[in-house]
Each structure stands twice: as structure tokens, then as C-alpha cells.
Design a protein around this motif. Structure first.
Motif, mmCIF file in Angstrom:
data_model
loop_
_atom_site.group_PDB
_atom_site.id
_atom_site.type_symbol
_atom_site.label_atom_id
_atom_site.label_comp_id
_atom_site.label_asym_id
_atom_site.label_seq_id
_atom_site.Cartn_x
_atom_site.Cartn_y
_atom_site.Cartn_z
ATOM 1 N N LYS A 154 1.238 6.486 1.260
ATOM 2 C CA LYS A 154 0.322 5.367 1.492
ATOM 3 C C LYS A 154 -0.952 5.591 0.683
ATOM 4 O O LYS A 154 -1.538 6.685 0.703
ATOM 5 C CB LYS A 154 -0.024 5.257 2.974
ATOM 6 C CG LYS A 154 -0.982 4.101 3.277
ATOM 7 C CD LYS A 154 -1.280 4.007 4.763
ATOM 8 C CE LYS A 154 -2.241 2.854 5.040
ATOM 9 N NZ LYS A 154 -2.544 2.737 6.488
ATOM 10 N N ARG A 155 -1.368 4.576 -0.010
ATOM 11 C CA ARG A 155 -2.620 4.646 -0.762
ATOM 12 C C ARG A 155 -3.784 4.530 0.217
ATOM 13 O O ARG A 155 -4.010 3.474 0.807
ATOM 14 C CB ARG A 155 -2.666 3.529 -1.810
ATOM 15 C CG ARG A 155 -3.873 3.586 -2.737
ATOM 16 C CD ARG A 155 -3.730 2.543 -3.832
ATOM 17 N NE ARG A 155 -4.890 2.516 -4.695
ATOM 18 C CZ ARG A 155 -5.036 1.693 -5.721
ATOM 19 N NH1 ARG A 155 -4.063 0.827 -6.012
ATOM 20 N NH2 ARG A 155 -6.119 1.727 -6.454
ATOM 21 N N THR A 162 3.919 -4.895 6.407
ATOM 22 C CA THR A 162 3.380 -3.553 6.190
ATOM 23 C C THR A 162 4.223 -2.467 6.860
ATOM 24 O O THR A 162 3.933 -1.286 6.686
ATOM 25 C CB THR A 162 1.940 -3.467 6.732
ATOM 26 O OG1 THR A 162 1.953 -3.729 8.145
ATOM 27 C CG2 THR A 162 1.042 -4.482 6.036
ATOM 28 N N GLN A 189 0.799 -1.223 0.000
ATOM 29 C CA GLN A 189 0.000 0.000 0.000
ATOM 30 C C GLN A 189 0.836 1.280 0.000
ATOM 31 O O GLN A 189 0.283 2.377 -0.010
ATOM 32 C CB GLN A 189 -0.924 0.013 1.222
ATOM 33 C CG GLN A 189 -2.021 -1.035 1.179
ATOM 34 C CD GLN A 189 -2.983 -0.810 0.030
ATOM 35 O OE1 GLN A 189 -3.427 0.301 -0.215
ATOM 36 N NE2 GLN A 189 -3.305 -1.865 -0.696
#
Length: 415
Positions: free
Chosen positions: A227-228, A310, A172
């Protein structure tokens, strides 16, 4: 300082006005954007406005300033004012825009409060507004000077940059490396500073967000990690999606000069660095600075994430802590990998960490995380002035908690 009469009136009306401020700020934006739709298109964070976070943030900022003003004029919320001023300076807010805000804000006050707005009440809150605007204007000028920009809030501080590399840091998060499109040098920035990024979207809007500068300060390039943003409760982050999907190597974006919210003092001493999720991005430059300066005092590093996969820059995060003579890392995950410390599952347990008197704390992450950490540390006796913040997102509560949320003309930064 407020006049004695105005201070008395603001003190008497503050509870009622504070209760009405959410409605006032919402009506303010409705009136403003009806007459000046270009401001929503090209200046404000449209996602934050759509979710209601921007009106709530404005209401919280006004209430916080007024409460300080009548409680102790010598102890105004300088941290809040500085953070707003740096945001304003980064996007080129102009002095005359405070007059525009005043016009529509007081129209909204009149509509919401009606006959309760006597001439005395209007005069007292008018005085309060202009005191806040004056403090912000002076702080914006100082911020621009510190950033090496020309005197005065000039929108020409925007500069075009070219993407020379992009790397998927996690599923992400994408990291972009950029250089000035004019071939000139990239300004040297201080670790922990951010830049405002402005992109032209397919619907014809200019939208601006702030991103931490994560690369070496004197490398000749600037690096940001984006970050998306995906939301189950509201609009997705339109700028983050645009950057992920529509900005390849060779594309151009506009960036501001570097501004600061989150920089180390000259003599850092004992430090506690706490981050969550994408909030790690301003912490990594701080750790590089410490590792390169032979910092000998204890540095405790805490990070919370979903999993090691992440955790942006996880290997470097650990390596930088290991490079410090007295560095300790505590990584907490809700989805741990094999071999992870079983006692570090879920949310970080700060109560078990020593926080000696004089420790400077740096907290970076989502609003709820920052507020929770700050509250817990203050309950343990850490002075508010020793807790520094970078909030990734807008939140009305973070003003009262000492962080930053948003402001009349710009918003903190993710989306």
C-alpha cells in the motif's frame, strides 16, 4: 529471573521509570544517531523515527517486559518477545548490537533521571535489560534456525530478487511478483509469514520494511502487496512510494527469509479472522490453506474497508470463504456500493458475532483497529493467548495490548 534485591528495586521504581521512559527513549535515539548516523540511514525506519513512533514503541516494550518480570517471572510476554525476535532475525541483528543499545540507553537514563539513578537502581535496571536481551537473543537464534538460516545472526541472509510482474490491485495498492535473481529456488513459506524487504533509496540510504507473503507458498515465486502510504500528519511512506514509483518489472530488491507472526496452529478448530484495509494480505493465505485442507470447523471472516473498490482481493476473499463448508463472510464498508448489506456500514460490529470457547482469533490491520478488536474480544472472555495479531504500523500501545509495535533495532513494517 531477577535477583530478589533487583526485583524489589525495579518494583519500587517502575512507576517513575515508566513515566520517564518516553523521554529516555527519545534521548537514547538522539545520542545513538549522533554518534552512529549510519544506523538511522540503513537500519531504522526513518519515517517511524520522524513521527516519534519508534521511541514510543521502545519505551512501551521495556515497560511491558519489566512489569511482567516483577509481577510474574514465569509469565513473561513471550508473544511480544517472539515478535521482536522474528523482526530482528529477519534484518540480521547481531549480538554485539545489544551492547551498543545498552551503552546509549543507560546514558539516556542517567541524563533524564539524574541523581535518582542510584547504584542500586542502575544495577537493578541493568539486570532487567540484560535479561530481556538474553531472551531476545535466544529467540532470534531459534527463529533463524526455523527459517533454515545458518547459525548466528549473519547479515548475509539477504538475497537479491527480481520483479517479474507488477499489478495495480487498487488505486493505492500494487502487487509485486518476484523470483530469486540467482536463479535458485524460492523458499517455501508458511501462509501468514512475512519477508523483510530492503531497498537502496536515491539519497544513499538502505531502508527496510516487512510485507506479508501473499501468493501460493510453493509456487516458485513470492508475491507481496504494497500500500502506498500517504499521511496527512507526518512523512509519507518512503519505501512504499519508492516501490510504487521506482521499481518496475526487471528491478531488483533484497528480501530476507520468511519469518512468522501469524500462522495457523496444527489443529485450527473454530476460527475468527478479522482484518482491516491492507491487513487483509496475511489473511488471504490463511484462507487458501484452510480451503485446501478440507477444514470442517466454523470459520467466521470479518473485513473492514473504505469501499469494495479499496478492498484488496475482494473477489478471492469471498470465494475462499464460500469454499469452506462452514465459512461465513462479513464485509463492512464506510462507502458501500449498491446492493451492499445496509446493516454492515461503518466499523464492524463484533458484539453480534458468536465467539465460542476455544476459538482462535486472527486480527490484522492498523494499530488502533487491532487494539480495539482485541480489547472487545477480551472483554467478552476470549483468552489473550487465543488472539493472534499482525499490526500494520508502529504503535506504543500495542505492546501493552499484546501486539507488536517496534523494537530497538527494527520496526514493523509499513511505510
Amino acid at each position: 529471573m531477577l535477583s530478589e534485591e533487583s526485583a524489589r528495586t525495579v518494583r519500587e521504581t517502575l512507576p517513575a521509570v515508566t513515566r520517564a521512559l518516553p523521554a529516555i527513549s527519545s534521548r537514547f535515539y538522539d545520542l545513538l544517531f549522533a554518534d552512529h548516523p549510519v544506523l538511522l540511514r540503513d537500519v531504522f525506519n526513518r519515517v517511524r523515527h520522524a513521527t516519534g513512533e519508534q521511541p514510543a514503541a521502545l519505551a512501551a516494550a521495556i515497560a511491558e517486559f519489566a512489569a511482567h518480570l516483577v509481577r510474574d517471572p514465569s509469565a513473561l510476554p513471550e508473544a511480544m518477545l517472539s515478535r521482536i525476535a522474528h523482526r530482528h532475525a529477519s534484518v540480521g541483528v547481531r549480538p554485539e548490537q545489544y551492547g551498543l543499545v545498552h551503552e546509549y540507553l543507560f546514558r539516556a537514563i542517567g541524563e533524564v533521571l539524574g541523581d535518582a539513578v542510584t547504584p542500586e537502581v542502575a544495577a537493578a535496571w541493568d539486570e532487567t535489560y540484560w535479561l530481556m536481551a538474553g531472551r531476545l537473543g535466544a529467540a532470534e537464534s531459534d527463529a533463524r534456525t526455523a527459517a533454515g538460516l545458518p547459525a548466528g545472526p549473519l547479515t548475509s541472509s539477504w538475497r537479491e530478487w527480481v520483479v517479474v510482474d507488477r499489478v495495480e490491485a487498487t488505486g493505492q495498492v500494487t502487487t509485486f511478483r518476484l523470483v530469486p535473481a540467482d536463479g535458485g529456488p524460492a523458499p517455501v513459506f508458511r501462509p501468514g509469514q512475512y519477508t523483510s524487504l530492503r531497498v537502496f533509496l536515491p539519497d544513499g540510504a538502505w531502508q527496510t520494511r516487512q510485507y506479508s507473503l501473499t501468493g501460493p507458498p510453493d509456487s516458485g515465486t513470492w508475491t507481496i502487496s504494497v500500500k502506498r502510504v500517504q499521511s496527512a500528519q507526518g512523512p509519507d511512506g518512503e519505501v512504499s512510494h519508492h516501490l510504487h514509483l521506482k521499481v518496475p518489472v526487471g528491478a531488483r530488491v533484497e528480501l530476507s527469509a520468511p519469518f512468522e507472526d501469524f500462522v495457523l496452529p496444527e489443529l485450527p478448530g473454530h476460527l475468527l479472522l478479522v482484518s482491516a484495509g491492507i491487513g487483509v494480505t496475511p489473511v488471504l493465505p490463511l484462507l487458501r490453506q484452510l480451503a485446501g485442507s478440507d477444514h470442517q470447523d466454523p470459520v467466521t471472516v470479518v473485513h473492514a474497508d473504505r469501499s469494495p473498490r479499496t478492498h484488496v482481493g475482494r473477489d478471492e476473499h469471498q470465494a475462499l470463504v464460500d469454499a469452506l463448508p462452514n465459512g461465513t463472510a462479513h464485509f463492512w464498508y464506510t462507502e458501500p456500493s449498491q446492493g451492499h448489506h445496509v446493516e454492515r456500514l461503518g466499523r464492524p460490529d463484533l458484539d453480534a458475532l458468536p465467539v465460542p470457547c476455544g476459538t482462535h482469533v486472527y486480527v490484522s490491520g492498523p494499530p488502533s483497529f487491532v487494539i480495539d478488536v482485541r480489547t472487545r474480544l477480551q472483554d467478552r472472555g476470549t483468552p489473550p493467548e487465543h488472539i493472534h495479531y499482525e499490526v500494520f504500523g508502529a504503535d506504543a500501545q500495542s505492546y501493552a495490548a499484546g501486539g507488536h509495535a517496534g523494537c530497538p533495532w527494527s520496526d514493523a513494517a509499513v511505510g
